[in-house]
Design an enzyme around this catalytic site. Structure first.
Site, PDB file in Angstrom:
ATOM      1  CE  LYS A  89       9.717 -29.724 -16.476  1.00  0.00           C
ATOM      2  NZ  LYS A  89       9.363 -28.252 -16.534  1.00  0.00           N
ATOM      3  CB  SER A 149      11.640 -27.313 -13.022  1.00  0.00           C
ATOM      4  OG  SER A 149      10.792 -26.854 -14.193  1.00  0.00           O
ATOM      5  CB  SER A 200      10.899 -24.434 -15.523  1.00  0.00           C
ATOM      6  OG  SER A 200      10.937 -24.384 -14.305  1.00  0.00           O
TER       7      SER A 200
END
Lengths: 484, 487
Positions: B81, B156, B180
Site C-alpha cells: 500500500k 482504504s 481498511s
C-alpha cells in the site's frame, strides 16, 4: 501605596545525552546545519519516536536532588502548534502529569559585602517536565533558513512557583539551579550555547494583597545577568504604568539585553491553543521504587549541603567555601588535598587552592582537569610549610615552579635550594648577636612588652638571608632571653 | 490443470522456484505482464517500478543458485500500500501533498519482507492518507473492483485488495484503522487480516490514527495470508507500541488440530442496514461451523452503537496532529502562491489535501480544542474502554466472534457521496480497532449479481493463529476463494 513584585521562572535546560530524546542520532552544538538529523528528527512520513531512557534517568535524578515527588509513570503528550523550527508541528512534552512535582531550590542571596554570606531561602518548584527541543531559524535578508541539529535534543523545563520578589532572588535562583544541574552532570548549562534558557513571569501587586497581579511573560533572557536586568527593568516598567494610572496588559514581551529595553511580542488574545493530548506513539513508562533508588544513589551532594558540611568539618570561612563549593571538581580537589594534609590544615589547603592554584590556572588559561598540580602537591606543600622546612615566600616560588613542571614540592625545594635554614648552632649565634645589639628591647621584653621580640627577628632574618625558620627563631630568642 | 502463475499460491510458487521449474524473474515477468494487461481497467497501483522489481527477482534467483534462498517468500512478489515506506520508491499516501515524495528509508515491515527475500512490488492505491472506505478519495483516481468494474474495491486499502484479486500481485500489505483491510478484502473476495494492535510494527507506515493503525496482509488464501503475517509480525525497537510477544508459526497452526470453537454471534452486528444477501451468507457460514461441532452463542456488545462516534473523535483527533507535519517546509507540496511562512502552511495544505482529509483535520482540531477536550476526546476515550470491555466480557464465554465484515457487498462508484453514509461502511469493523483486537475477513459468498461477500472472525488479543486456523477450516470446505474475476 507600596507595591511588591512577584516573579516565577520557567527555565529550559538541555539534558546532556549522547543521542536525542526520541531517536538515535547524536546531539551536539556547532556542527554544520542539518547534519545531526535522521528521518525521525526531520519528521518524515511514517517515522515514530522511541524514548531515550538516559534523558528520563537524568530528569528523575534532577527531581530527586531538588526534593520533587517523582510520578509513578512517565506519560507523554503532544503540544500542537505550527512553526517552521518544529518539524512535526507538535512538540512531544508532558502536560498534565509532569515527571517531577513540587520540590524546591535553595538559594543564597547576596551578602552585605562580597566576603560575607547572604541569607539562604528555598524557592518552591511547581514542576519539572521532559520534552524535546526545537530547531533554529536563521533569517537572512531574502530568506529564512532552518537548522534541525538542535531539534529533538532532550530538554527539561523547570517551573518555579511565583515565589520570588526581586531580580536578585531570580538571579540567585538561576545560579543555584545551574550549579546543581552542572554538579549532577545533567547539563553543562552553557547559556551561550542555549543549554539553559529562561523565561520570566512577572507581576506586581500592592503589599499585603494575596491575589496575583496581571502577569507579563518576559522572553529571550539569554544570559544570567540579562535575567536580572530584564526582570528589574520589567518591574520598573510595570510600576511606572501603575503610577501613571494605567493597567498592566497580559502579554509576552521580548527583552533586549544590549539596549536594556523590551517590546511587546503578542497579547493574551493571540495566545496559542496547544490542543494537548496523550501521544499515542509512546507508551507510558513505569518508574518503580528500585529505579528511583538506583538513581538516588547516583545523586551528588547538593552544593549548599556541601557548604554547610565544609563549615562544620573544616572550619573554613565563606571566602573559601564561596569559591570552592560552586565548582564540584574544585571542591573534590580540596577534599582530596585535605585528606592527605590533615583536617587541621584545611584552611591552608583552601587558601592555596583559592588564591594560588586558581590564579595560575587563570594565567595559563587552562581548566582544573589540565592542572599538573594535583591534591598531593598541595598537601605536601602545606606539610613542608608546617614543618618549618619551607617559608611562605619560598613556598609561593615553589608553587609556581611545580605548577609549571608537575614536580612534587619537596623535589622543587631541593632543586631550587628553597629549604628553610635550620642549623641550630648557627641560628643560636645569630640570636645572641641580635640580643646583644639591642639592650633596650631586652629591657622592654622583660618588662612584659611581648612585641619587643620582633625587634630581634629582623636582624636574625637578615643574617640568615631570609631562610631562617621563624618558629625556631621565636623559640630560640625566648629561651635565650629567659635564661639571660 | 494448475492456474496461471499470477494466480498461484505462495506454496505452489515456492515449490516451483525451489525445484527450478520457474525462476523468480519469470514469475515477476508473469506478474508484470498480468498487471500491464489489466491495470487500465483496475488501476490498483499508483506506480510500479518494473526495473526495480526485476532486479530484486534476479537477486532472488542468484541467492537460490548459491543455495542461500531465504525461505518460502523468497522471490514472491508482494504489493505494498502506498502508505508504507520503501527506500527509493514513491510514498504518496495517494495525496497531492506527497505526489513527488520518494522515501529515503524502509518501513520495518519492508525490511522484514526483504529479509525474507520477498519482492516489494509497486505502490498500491488507497484513499488519501487511508481516509475512506472506497478508494475514491485518491488524488490519482479510483481503483475498480475486479469482480464488478463499476463498483468500488472498498477502502482504504482498495488497491491492495484489488491487486491480489486481479492477479497483479501474489499477496499484498494494507493498513487498517477502522476496517481498511477487512472491508476491501470482503469486497474483493480475498482474505485480509488486521492484526492485534502492537503485533506488527508501524515504523514506516504513514500515520493516520496512531492508536488504531495496524499493517496487515492480503492473500487469496488463508495460508498465503498466514505466511505474510509470519514474516512481518514481531517486536520492533523502533515502535514503542509494538508488543514483545512470541510470534507463532502461523502456517503450522493451520495444520494443527484446533477447535471446535465456541463462536459468539454479537447481536448488534446483525441489525438494521445489513444487506439480506450478506446476512444469508454469514448465517450459512455459522451453520457450517455448527456442523463441524462448534457451539454458537448469542452474545451482546452493548456499546457497539457508540463505535462510529467514538472512532470519528479519536481517529480525527490523532490525524489532525499526525498530518501537521505535511506543511510544505521540509518536503511535500509547497504552494507557488505562498509569500510567507503562514501562507506556506495554509496554501500548501489547501492545495495538497483532498476534501475528506481536510474534513477530518478540521473535526480533529475541533475536538481537541480548549474547552471541548473533556466533552469529546476524553469522553470518547472512556467509551473506547467500555467497548473494549464489551469484547473482553464476551470472551469469557466464547473463543471467537463471527460477524459480517461489511453491511453490504461492493457499491457503485459515486453511490456514497454523503460522508456519513460512507462512514457507516465500517460499522462492523471499527469496534475491533477501538478494542485493539485481531480480526480477519474471509470470503463467504457472492451476491446474486456476482459481488463478493466476506465474513469477519474476531479473535482475542494475539489470537491470530486461532483465527487463521478457524478461517482455514472454513476455506477448505468452500470454493469461494477459487472464483476469479472476469477481466
Amino acid at each position: 501605596m507600596n507595591y511588591e513584585a512577584v516573579i516565577g521562572l520557567e527555565v529550559h535546560i538541555q539534558i546532556k545525552t549522547k543521542s536525542k530524546m526520541f531517536t538515535r542520532v547524536a546531539t551536539g552544538y556547532g556542527q554544520d546545519p542539518n547534519t545531526l538529523t535522521d528521518p525521525v528528527v526531520l519528521a518524515l512520513p511514517g517515522v515514530l519516536p522511541v524514548m531515550n531512557k538516559a534523558a528520563l534517568d537524568a530528569i528523575i535524578r534532577a527531581g530527586l536532588m531538588l526534593g520533587c515527588d517523582i510520578a509513578p509513570v512517565c506519560k507523554w503528550d503532544r503540544k500542537n502548534y505550527f512553526y517552521p523550527d518544529s518539524p512535526k508541528n507538535y512538540q512531544i512534552s508532558q502536560y498534565d502529569q509532569p515527571i517531577c512535582l513540587g520540590g524546591s531550590v535553595e538559594i543564597e542571596l547576596p551578602g552585605p559585602a562580597r566576603n560575607v554570606q547572604g541569607e539562604h531561602k528555598r524557592i518552591p518548584l511547581t514542576r519539572i517536565h521532559l520534552e524535546e527541543d526545537v530547531g533554529k531559524l536563521n533569517h537572512t535578508a531574502s530568506d529564512s533558513l532552518v537548522d534541525y541539529n538542535r531539534a529533538g535534543t532532550p530538554l527539561m523545563e523547570v517551573v518555579s512557583d511565583p515565589a520570588m520578589h526581586t531580580a536578585d532572588e531570580a538571579f540567585a535562583y538561576l545560579t543555584a539551579l545551574r550549579t546543581a544541574m552542572v554538579y549532577a552532570g545533567i547539563s553543562d548549562c552553557d547559556m551561550e550555547k542555549g543549554q539553559l534558557r529562561c523565561d520570566a513571569n512577572i507581576s506586581v501587586r500592592p503589599v499585603g494583597e494575596t491575589k496575583l497581579g496581571t502577569k507579563v511573560e518576559l522572553k529571550n533572557l539569554n544570559s544570567i545577568s540579562f535575567v536580572r536586568d530584564g526582570i528589574a527593568h520589567e518591574i520598573k516598567r510595570q510600576l511606572a504604568v501603575i503610577a501613571a494610572g494605567g493597567n498592566i496588559r497580559q502579554e509576552t514581551r521580548d527583552y533586549d539585553g544590549q539596549t536594556g529595553t523590551s517590546q511587546s511580542l503578542r497579547s493574551k488574545e493571540m495566545a496559542h491553543d496547544y490542543r494537548y493530548f496523550p501521544d499515542p506513539d509512546l507508551m507510558p513508562v513505569k518508574v518503580d521504587e528500585a529505579w528511583k533508588a538506583r538513581l538516588r544513589a547516583e545523586c551528588p551532594e547538593l552544593p549548599f549541603d556541601k557548604q554547610r558540611r565544609f563549615y562544620e568539618a573544616y572550619q573554613i570561612p565563606y571566602t573559601i567555601t564561596s569559591v570552592l563549593v560552586p565548582d564540584r571538581a574544585l571542591s573534590d580537589f580540596f577534599e582530596e588535598a585535605v585528606a592527605l594534609a590533615g583536617v587541621e590544615k584545611a584552611q591552608a589547603v583552601g587558601n592555596w587552592i583559592v588564591n594560588d592554584l586558581l590564579r595560575e590556572l587563570g594565567t595559563a588559561k587552562i581548566g582544573l582537569e589540565a592542572s599538573r598540580v594535583r591534591p598531593a602537591h598541595v598537601a605536601e606543600l602545606v606539610r613542608l610549610i608546617d614543618s618549618g622546612a619551607l617559608l611562605m615566600n619560598a613556598a609561593k616560588e615553589a608553587f609556581v615552579e611545580m605548577f609549571a613542571t608537575g614536580e612534587m614540592p619537596a623535589a622543587v625545594v631541593e632543586r631550587k635550594g628553597l629549604k628553610a635554614e635550620t642549623n641550630a648552632a648557627e641560628l643560636e649565634q645569630w640570636c645572641r648577636d641580635a640580643i646583644a645589639g639591642n639592650p633596650k628591647s631586652v629591657a622592654d621584653f622583660k618588662a612584659g612588652k611581648e612585641s619587643a621580640l620582633n625587634a630581634f627577628k629582623g636582624p636574625v632574618m637578615k643574617a640568615a638571608k631570609g631562610k631562617a625558620n621563624p618558629k625556631l627563631v621565636d623559640e630560640t630568642l625566648r629561651r635565650l632571653l629567659a635564661s639571660g | 490443470m494448475s492456474e496461471a502463475l499470477h494466480y498461484q499460491s505462495i506454496a505452489e510458487l515456492s515449490a516451483a522456484l525451489q525445484a527450478r521449474r520457474i525462476s523468480a524473474v519469470e514469475l515477476m515477468q508473469a506478474v508484470i505482464a498480468r498487471t500491464q494487461a489489466v491495470e487500465d481497467r483496475v488501476h490498483a497501483f499508483n506506480s510500479y517500478d518494473v526495473g526495480d522489481a526485476l532486479a530484486q527477482a534476479s537477486a532472488s534467483d542468484e541467492r537460490r543458485a548459491r543455495g542461500e534462498a531465504r525461505g518460502p517468500l523468497d522471490g514472491i512478489p508482494i504489493g505494498l500500500k502506498d502508505v508504507i515506506a520503501v527506500t527509493g520508491q514513491p510514498l504518496t499516501a495517494s495525496s497531492r501533498m506527497l505526489k513527488n515524495f520518494v522515501s529515503p528509508y524502509d518501513a520495518t515491515v519492508t525490511r522484514r519482507l526483504r529479509e525474507a527475500g520477498a519482492i516489494c512490488w509497486g505502490r498500491l492505491n488507497m484513499d488519501e492518507f487511508a481516509m475512506g472506505s472506497s478508494t475514491e478519495n485518491s488524488a490519482f483516481g479510483p481503483t475498480a473492483n475486479p469482480y464488478a468494474l463499476d463498483c468500488v474495491p472498498g477502502g482504504s486499502s482498495g488497491g491492495s485488495a484489488a491487486a491480489v484479486a486481479a492477479g497483479e500481485t501474489i499477496v499484498s500489505l494494507g493498513s487498517d484503522t477502522g476496517g481498511s483491510i477487512r472491508q476491501p478484502a470482503s469486497f474483493c473476495n480475498v482474505v485480509g487480516l488486521k492484526p492485534t494492535y502492537g503485533l506488527v510494527s508501524r515504523y514506516g507506515l504513514i500515520a493516520f490514527a496512531s492508536s488504531l493503525d495496524q499493517i496487515g496482509p492480503f492473500g487469496r488464501s488463508v495460508e498465503d495470508t498466514a505466511m505474510v503475517l509470519g514474516a512481518i509480525a514481531g517486536h520492533d525497537p523502533l515502535d514503542s507500541t509494538s508488543w514483545r510477544a512470541e510470534v507463532p508459526d502461523y502456517r503450522a497452526a493451520l495444520q494443527a488440530r484446533r477447535g471446535p470453537w465456541r463462536i459468539g454471534i454479537p447481536r448488534e452486528y446483525f441489525g438494521e442496514g445489513l444487506d439480506p444477501e450478506v446476512a444469508a451468507s454469514v448465517q450459512a457460514a455459522v451453520r457450517f461451523y455448527e456442523s463441524q461441532g462448534c457451539t454458537v452463542k448469542d452474545v451482546s456488545l452493548p456499546h457497539t452503537e457508540y463505535g462510529i462516534g467514538v472512532y470519528y473523535i479519536i481517529a480525527t483527533a490523532e490525524c489532525s496532529s499526525n498530518l501537521a507535519r505535511f506543511d510544505g517546509i521540509r518536503y511535500g507540496h509547497r504552494s507557488k502562491e505562498a509569500k510567507d511562512a503562514v501562507e506556506i502552511y495554509s496554501k500548501s495544505r489547501a492545495e495538497g489535501f483532498g476534501a475528506e482529509v481536510k474534513r477530518r483535520i478540521i473535526l480533529g482540531t475541533y475536538v481537541l480544542s480548549s474547552g471541548y477536550y473533556d466533552a469529546y476526546y476524553l469522553r470518547a476515550q472512556k467509551v473506547r474502554t467500555l467497548i473494549r470491555q464489551d469484547f473482553l466480557n464476551a470472551y469469557r464465554d466464547v473463543d471467537v466472534m463471527l460477524t459480517p465484515t461489511a453491511p453490504t457487498p461492493a457499491f457503485r462508484r459515486g453511490a456514497k457521496a454523503d460522508p456519513l453514509a460512507m462512514y457507516l461502511c465500517d460499522i462492523y469493523t471499527i469496534g475491533v480497532n477501538l478494542a485493539g483486537l485481531p480480526a480477519v475477513s474471509v470470503p463467504c459468498g457472492f451476491s446474486a449479481d456476482g459481488r463478493p461477500i466476506g465474513m469477519q472472525l474476531i479473535g482475542q488479543p494475539f489470537g491470530e493463529a486461532e483465527l487463521l486456523a478457524m478461517a482455514h477450516t472454513y476455506e477448505r470446505a468452500h470454493t469461494w476463494s477459487q472464483r476469479r474475476p472476469t477481466l
